[in-house]
Write a protein that holds these residues in place. Structure first.
Motif, short mmCIF file in Angstrom:
data_model
loop_
_atom_site.label_atom_id
_atom_site.label_comp_id
_atom_site.label_asym_id
_atom_site.label_seq_id
_atom_site.Cartn_x
_atom_site.Cartn_y
_atom_site.Cartn_z
N ASP A 1 0.82 -0.76 -0.10
CA ASP A 1 0.06 -0.03 0.16
C ASP A 1 0.89 1.10 -0.05
O ASP A 1 0.05 2.62 0.87
CB ASP A 1 -1.15 0.13 1.10
CG ASP A 1 -2.07 -0.78 0.84
OD1 ASP A 1 -2.46 -1.83 -0.36
OD2 ASP A 1 -2.41 -1.02 2.12
N SER B 1 -11.17 1.55 -4.38
CA SER B 1 -11.84 1.09 -4.61
C SER B 1 -11.71 -0.40 -4.66
O SER B 1 -12.59 -1.45 -4.67
CB SER B 1 -11.29 0.72 -6.46
OG SER B 1 -10.53 -0.04 -6.40
N LYS B 2 -10.40 -0.50 -3.77
CA LYS B 2 -10.10 -2.13 -3.13
C LYS B 2 -10.61 -2.30 -1.56
O LYS B 2 -10.83 -3.63 -0.95
CB LYS B 2 -8.85 -3.02 -3.23
CG LYS B 2 -8.08 -3.35 -4.18
CD LYS B 2 -6.69 -3.34 -3.64
CE LYS B 2 -6.15 -3.58 -5.44
NZ LYS B 2 -4.66 -3.65 -4.84
N GLN B 3 -10.96 -1.16 -0.92
CA GLN B 3 -11.99 -0.76 0.29
C GLN B 3 -13.56 -1.25 0.51
O GLN B 3 -13.75 -0.67 -0.07
CB GLN B 3 -11.60 0.07 1.24
CG GLN B 3 -10.06 0.54 1.59
CD GLN B 3 -9.76 1.63 1.85
OE1 GLN B 3 -10.54 2.38 1.73
NE2 GLN B 3 -8.30 2.40 2.26
#
Length: 148
Positions: A69, A146-148
């Motif tokens: 990240d 967008s991955k959360q």
């Protein structure tokens, strides 16, 4: 505090402090060239048109990637001063969350007097490099969100 734990601002302050040791601009240019020589070698597979910075008189390639990240940059240039400039940017921005890079105020360039000592074409190239690094950070920030 390790380099990875320092903020973008703290690393910029460190760069300003390093450049303050030099009184003359020829010494600062020599230091820039030295920094460029220490830049990690960019894999030839990243020296593509797609990775080339537009707006630079010299050839500059920039690769960015996300790991844990955090955004990391790799770069290279065919010009020694420009390679030194991009090495500073890589040092300041690599290893930080994309949001921090995207929102960072970049003041070390003015503080060390770099902008007024660069030719207009090099100055434009520096702006192009900064712009691309920030764009990459924004793209990775959107990907993470967008991955959360």
């Amino acid at each position: 505090m390790s380099a990875a734990e320092k903020t973008v601002k703290e690393i910029q302050n460190q760069v300003v402090e390093e450049f303050s040791f030099f009184d003359e601009w020829d010494e600062k240019y020599a230091y820039l060239i030295e920094l460029g020589k220490k830049l990690e070698i960019l894999d030839p597979s990243h020296k593509t048109e797609e990775k080339k910075i537009k707006g630079c008189q010299s050839q500059v390639w920039l690769n960015s990637y996300l790991k844990d990240d955090k955004i990391y940059y790799q770069a290279d240039s065919d010009a020694v001063i420009v390679k030194g400039l991009v090495s500073l940017l890589v040092r300041v921005f690599s290893g930080h969350p994309p949001a921090e890079v995207a929102q960072a105020d970049i003041d070390f360039i003015d503080e060390i007097g770099l902008k007024q000592h660069l030719s207009p074409t090099r100055s434009n190239g520096l702006v192009s490099m900064l712009k691309q690094m920030k764009l990459d950070a924004v793209a990775f920030q959107a990907l993470l969100q967008s991955k959360q």
